[in-house]
Design a protein around this motif. Structure first.
Motif, PDB file in Angstrom:
ATOM      1  N   ASP A 154     -36.448 -35.087  24.862  1.00  0.00           N
ATOM      2  CA  ASP A 154     -36.949 -33.743  24.570  1.00  0.00           C
ATOM      3  C   ASP A 154     -36.492 -33.309  23.175  1.00  0.00           C
ATOM      4  O   ASP A 154     -35.565 -33.855  22.593  1.00  0.00           O
ATOM      5  CB  ASP A 154     -36.418 -32.755  25.608  1.00  0.00           C
ATOM      6  N   TYR A 155     -37.175 -32.303  22.650  1.00  0.00           N
ATOM      7  CA  TYR A 155     -36.930 -31.751  21.320  1.00  0.00           C
ATOM      8  C   TYR A 155     -36.327 -30.355  21.450  1.00  0.00           C
ATOM      9  O   TYR A 155     -36.559 -29.652  22.435  1.00  0.00           O
ATOM     10  CB  TYR A 155     -38.251 -31.661  20.543  1.00  0.00           C
ATOM     11  N   GLU A 156     -35.584 -29.933  20.444  1.00  0.00           N
ATOM     12  CA  GLU A 156     -35.071 -28.563  20.370  1.00  0.00           C
ATOM     13  C   GLU A 156     -34.889 -28.192  18.903  1.00  0.00           C
ATOM     14  O   GLU A 156     -33.976 -28.690  18.237  1.00  0.00           O
ATOM     15  CB  GLU A 156     -33.729 -28.413  21.110  1.00  0.00           C
ATOM     16  N   ALA A 157     -35.733 -27.320  18.397  1.00  0.00           N
ATOM     17  CA  ALA A 157     -35.592 -26.825  17.028  1.00  0.00           C
ATOM     18  C   ALA A 157     -34.377 -25.909  16.947  1.00  0.00           C
ATOM     19  O   ALA A 157     -34.231 -24.995  17.759  1.00  0.00           O
ATOM     20  CB  ALA A 157     -36.842 -26.066  16.609  1.00  0.00           C
ATOM     21  N   GLU A 158     -33.519 -26.159  15.958  1.00  0.00           N
ATOM     22  CA  GLU A 158     -32.289 -25.370  15.856  1.00  0.00           C
ATOM     23  C   GLU A 158     -32.028 -24.928  14.418  1.00  0.00           C
ATOM     24  O   GLU A 158     -31.896 -25.757  13.506  1.00  0.00           O
ATOM     25  CB  GLU A 158     -31.088 -26.201  16.338  1.00  0.00           C
ATOM     26  N   PHE A 159     -31.948 -23.619  14.221  1.00  0.00           N
ATOM     27  CA  PHE A 159     -31.439 -23.053  12.973  1.00  0.00           C
ATOM     28  C   PHE A 159     -29.939 -23.308  12.952  1.00  0.00           C
ATOM     29  O   PHE A 159     -29.228 -23.017  13.912  1.00  0.00           O
ATOM     30  CB  PHE A 159     -31.744 -21.559  12.923  1.00  0.00           C
ATOM     31  N   THR A 160     -29.462 -23.871  11.845  1.00  0.00           N
ATOM     32  CA  THR A 160     -28.105 -24.407  11.802  1.00  0.00           C
ATOM     33  C   THR A 160     -27.353 -23.871  10.593  1.00  0.00           C
ATOM     34  O   THR A 160     -27.919 -23.746   9.514  1.00  0.00           O
ATOM     35  CB  THR A 160     -28.169 -25.943  11.730  1.00  0.00           C
ATOM     36  N   PHE A 161     -26.071 -23.550  10.786  1.00  0.00           N
ATOM     37  CA  PHE A 161     -25.255 -23.172   9.636  1.00  0.00           C
ATOM     38  C   PHE A 161     -24.021 -24.060   9.557  1.00  0.00           C
ATOM     39  O   PHE A 161     -23.602 -24.666  10.545  1.00  0.00           O
ATOM     40  CB  PHE A 161     -24.894 -21.689   9.631  1.00  0.00           C
ATOM     41  N   VAL A 162     -23.473 -24.144   8.351  1.00  0.00           N
ATOM     42  CA  VAL A 162     -22.338 -25.021   8.072  1.00  0.00           C
ATOM     43  C   VAL A 162     -21.194 -24.182   7.511  1.00  0.00           C
ATOM     44  O   VAL A 162     -21.396 -23.346   6.621  1.00  0.00           O
ATOM     45  CB  VAL A 162     -22.733 -26.128   7.070  1.00  0.00           C
ATOM     46  N   ILE A 163     -20.015 -24.410   8.029  1.00  0.00           N
ATOM     47  CA  ILE A 163     -18.833 -23.675   7.584  1.00  0.00           C
ATOM     48  C   ILE A 163     -18.404 -24.165   6.198  1.00  0.00           C
ATOM     49  O   ILE A 163     -18.439 -25.360   5.907  1.00  0.00           O
ATOM     50  CB  ILE A 163     -17.685 -23.845   8.592  1.00  0.00           C
ATOM     51  N   GLY A 164     -18.002 -23.217   5.348  1.00  0.00           N
ATOM     52  CA  GLY A 164     -17.621 -23.562   3.989  1.00  0.00           C
ATOM     53  C   GLY A 164     -16.172 -23.285   3.646  1.00  0.00           C
ATOM     54  O   GLY A 164     -15.704 -23.665   2.572  1.00  0.00           O
ATOM     55  N   LYS A 165     -15.448 -22.633   4.565  1.00  0.00           N
ATOM     56  CA  LYS A 165     -14.061 -22.282   4.265  1.00  0.00           C
ATOM     57  C   LYS A 165     -13.294 -22.197   5.577  1.00  0.00           C
ATOM     58  O   LYS A 165     -13.808 -21.680   6.571  1.00  0.00           O
ATOM     59  CB  LYS A 165     -14.021 -20.935   3.515  1.00  0.00           C
ATOM     60  N   ARG A 166     -12.079 -22.733   5.596  1.00  0.00           N
ATOM     61  CA  ARG A 166     -11.278 -22.701   6.829  1.00  0.00           C
ATOM     62  C   ARG A 166     -11.103 -21.261   7.302  1.00  0.00           C
ATOM     63  O   ARG A 166     -10.793 -20.373   6.503  1.00  0.00           O
ATOM     64  CB  ARG A 166      -9.920 -23.345   6.582  1.00  0.00           C
ATOM     65  N   GLU A 174     -16.950  -9.928   7.987  1.00  0.00           N
ATOM     66  CA  GLU A 174     -16.569 -10.884   6.946  1.00  0.00           C
ATOM     67  C   GLU A 174     -17.104 -12.286   7.212  1.00  0.00           C
ATOM     68  O   GLU A 174     -16.903 -13.193   6.408  1.00  0.00           O
ATOM     69  CB  GLU A 174     -15.039 -10.943   6.832  1.00  0.00           C
ATOM     70  N   ALA A 175     -17.785 -12.479   8.323  1.00  0.00           N
ATOM     71  CA  ALA A 175     -18.124 -13.824   8.800  1.00  0.00           C
ATOM     72  C   ALA A 175     -18.954 -14.633   7.808  1.00  0.00           C
ATOM     73  O   ALA A 175     -18.715 -15.827   7.605  1.00  0.00           O
ATOM     74  CB  ALA A 175     -18.860 -13.724  10.138  1.00  0.00           C
ATOM     75  N   LEU A 176     -19.950 -14.012   7.180  1.00  0.00           N
ATOM     76  CA  LEU A 176     -20.854 -14.767   6.307  1.00  0.00           C
ATOM     77  C   LEU A 176     -20.157 -15.296   5.059  1.00  0.00           C
ATOM     78  O   LEU A 176     -20.662 -16.225   4.422  1.00  0.00           O
ATOM     79  CB  LEU A 176     -22.061 -13.916   5.922  1.00  0.00           C
ATOM     80  N   ASP A 177     -18.992 -14.737   4.723  1.00  0.00           N
ATOM     81  CA  ASP A 177     -18.234 -15.255   3.584  1.00  0.00           C
ATOM     82  C   ASP A 177     -17.721 -16.666   3.853  1.00  0.00           C
ATOM     83  O   ASP A 177     -17.327 -17.368   2.915  1.00  0.00           O
ATOM     84  CB  ASP A 177     -17.040 -14.350   3.276  1.00  0.00           C
ATOM     85  N   TYR A 178     -17.716 -17.071   5.124  1.00  0.00           N
ATOM     86  CA  TYR A 178     -17.192 -18.377   5.507  1.00  0.00           C
ATOM     87  C   TYR A 178     -18.303 -19.389   5.799  1.00  0.00           C
ATOM     88  O   TYR A 178     -18.013 -20.507   6.243  1.00  0.00           O
ATOM     89  CB  TYR A 178     -16.271 -18.227   6.718  1.00  0.00           C
ATOM     90  N   VAL A 179     -19.538 -19.008   5.541  1.00  0.00           N
ATOM     91  CA  VAL A 179     -20.674 -19.905   5.745  1.00  0.00           C
ATOM     92  C   VAL A 179     -21.062 -20.531   4.413  1.00  0.00           C
ATOM     93  O   VAL A 179     -21.344 -19.831   3.441  1.00  0.00           O
ATOM     94  CB  VAL A 179     -21.873 -19.147   6.353  1.00  0.00           C
ATOM     95  N   ALA A 180     -21.079 -21.862   4.354  1.00  0.00           N
ATOM     96  CA  ALA A 180     -21.463 -22.558   3.124  1.00  0.00           C
ATOM     97  C   ALA A 180     -22.960 -22.540   2.910  1.00  0.00           C
ATOM     98  O   ALA A 180     -23.438 -22.430   1.782  1.00  0.00           O
ATOM     99  CB  ALA A 180     -20.965 -24.004   3.158  1.00  0.00           C
ATOM    100  N   GLY A 181     -23.710 -22.659   4.012  1.00  0.00           N
ATOM    101  CA  GLY A 181     -25.156 -22.701   3.866  1.00  0.00           C
ATOM    102  C   GLY A 181     -25.840 -22.985   5.187  1.00  0.00           C
ATOM    103  O   GLY A 181     -25.202 -23.032   6.254  1.00  0.00           O
ATOM    104  N   TYR A 182     -27.164 -23.236   5.099  1.00  0.00           N
ATOM    105  CA  TYR A 182     -28.009 -23.312   6.288  1.00  0.00           C
ATOM    106  C   TYR A 182     -28.902 -24.541   6.219  1.00  0.00           C
ATOM    107  O   TYR A 182     -29.347 -24.956   5.147  1.00  0.00           O
ATOM    108  CB  TYR A 182     -28.855 -22.045   6.397  1.00  0.00           C
ATOM    109  N   SER A 183     -29.187 -25.094   7.401  1.00  0.00           N
ATOM    110  CA  SER A 183     -30.038 -26.265   7.476  1.00  0.00           C
ATOM    111  C   SER A 183     -30.809 -26.237   8.794  1.00  0.00           C
ATOM    112  O   SER A 183     -30.846 -25.213   9.489  1.00  0.00           O
ATOM    113  CB  SER A 183     -29.200 -27.543   7.355  1.00  0.00           C
ATOM    114  N   ILE A 184     -31.426 -27.360   9.124  1.00  0.00           N
ATOM    115  CA  ILE A 184     -32.186 -27.513  10.362  1.00  0.00           C
ATOM    116  C   ILE A 184     -31.651 -28.732  11.101  1.00  0.00           C
ATOM    117  O   ILE A 184     -31.364 -29.757  10.488  1.00  0.00           O
ATOM    118  CB  ILE A 184     -33.685 -27.732  10.073  1.00  0.00           C
ATOM    119  N   VAL A 185     -31.523 -28.613  12.408  1.00  0.00           N
ATOM    120  CA  VAL A 185     -31.188 -29.754  13.260  1.00  0.00           C
ATOM    121  C   VAL A 185     -32.143 -29.778  14.442  1.00  0.00           C
ATOM    122  O   VAL A 185     -32.502 -28.729  14.990  1.00  0.00           O
ATOM    123  CB  VAL A 185     -29.729 -29.695  13.771  1.00  0.00           C
ATOM    124  N   ASN A 186     -32.582 -30.966  14.822  1.00  0.00           N
ATOM    125  CA  ASN A 186     -33.321 -31.158  16.060  1.00  0.00           C
ATOM    126  C   ASN A 186     -32.323 -31.632  17.105  1.00  0.00           C
ATOM    127  O   ASN A 186     -31.817 -32.754  17.023  1.00  0.00           O
ATOM    128  CB  ASN A 186     -34.434 -32.194  15.854  1.00  0.00           C
TER     129      ASN A 186
END
Length: 319
Positions: A154-166, A174-186
């Motif tokens: 089966d498939y599952e489209a997922e909006f994905t974010f990656v942490i950029g700072k410990r 303050e949460a978005l200050d710790y997000v490096a960026g965004y991608s897609i994962v199935n």
């Protein structure tokens, strides 16, 4: 920036930036920039601030991102300089998953309202959290392997974010200050294996079950993760469509919640859940088969497209 991990024949994985269908080798371009400025320790400085691997690069935080922008500008102005090759056409390289070896892959289940309803569940009071492992990660140019252990892929489209700072115990404000960026994962899932026990893990962690890409859009470019349209098609037929504004638990909430459970590290990958329309919930059920083309498109990120390929041979794993 749009960050990728790429390879070329005879070359280890490297961090790059996509600019007008060209790939800038960030580490090499920054090293060349430093050398052009007369820096004697150009190699060592580049390794420290713009390393060649994605996890190391993300550990450098916003400082590394800003220096990488300088490297991109230098590369586009100077093409190839002083014997360094740092600019490639996109067809000269293989684009890999942007984060090929995450320390943690944290997945959120039942996070789109319509998907929760189609699965005949109530809105959860807390996020449903499970894991995938790094063995599942493949890139945007790889086939999804369909291993002969199941008939319900089966498939599952997922909006994905990656942490950029410990981070540990951060607030939503303050949460978005710790997000490096965004991608897609199935979040490819072997449904019958997932459902043969009350724990989902074994159906979620089969090799090659997390196509990721096509790149990582840095958070200075995509500032607001809400309001993004998410669409998945199989062979051109629309199967899933929703918007990140329909998330029960937002990116900000998830960073706060997860950082309350554990220390989040640069390069950790968080999948935010899938919309309604998964194959197991359709009537009749519709699972992936050999040769199917699965395409996921998310606003302001791009398109992740992979072909399903049956694995017919036993693969020997050598020590």
């Amino acid at each position: 920036m749009k960050l990728i991990t790429f390879t070329r024949e005879g070359m280890k994985q490297r961090v790059g930036a996509i600019v007008n269908n060209q790939v800038v080798d960030l580490h090499t371009a920054y090293k060349s920039l430093l050398a052009s400025e007369g820096k004697i320790r150009a190699q060592q400085i580049a390794e420290a601030f713009v390393p060649a691997d994605m996890t190391g690069f993300l550990q450098g935080g916003k400082e590394s991102v800003e220096l990488a922008k300088d490297a991109v500008e230098y590369a586009l102005e100077n093409k190839n300089d002083s014997g360094y090759k740092f600019l490639y056409e996109i067809n000269e390289v293989k684009v890999e998953a942007p984060v090929p070896a995450p320390g943690k892959i944290i997945c959120v289940g039942h996070n789109y309202r319509e998907h929760i309803l189609e699965m005949k569940r109530e809105l959860p009071p807390h996020p449903v959290v499970f894991a995938k492992f790094a063995n599942t990660i493949i890139g945007p140019q790889d086939d999804i392997p369909f291993h002969p252990i199941s008939e319900q892929l089966d498939y599952e489209a997922e909006f994905t974010f990656v942490i950029g700072k410990r981070v540990r115990n951060v607030s939503q404000e303050e949460a978005l200050d710790y997000v490096a960026g965004y991608s897609i994962v199935n979040d490819v899932t072997y449904r019958d294996i997932q459902r043969r026990t009350i724990q989902w893990l074994q159906g979620k962690t089969v090799d090659g079950s997390a196509p990721m890409g096509p790149w990582l859009v840095t958070s200075d470019e995509l500032k607001d993760p809400s309001g993004l349209e998410v669409v998945l098609t199989v062979n051109g037929e629309e199967r899933q469509r929703s918007n990140t504004e329909n998330l029960v638990f937002s990116v900000q909430y998830l960073v706060e919640f997860l950082s309350g459970l554990m220390t989040l590290e640069p390069g950790d990958v968080i999948l935010t859940g899938t919309p309604g329309g998964v194959g197991v919930a359709r009537n009749p059920q519709s699972f992936l088969k050999d040769g199917d083309i699965v395409k996921i498109e998310i606003d302001q990120i791009g398109i992740l497209e992979n072909r399903v390929a049956s694995v017919k041979e036993v693969i020997e794993v050598k020590g």
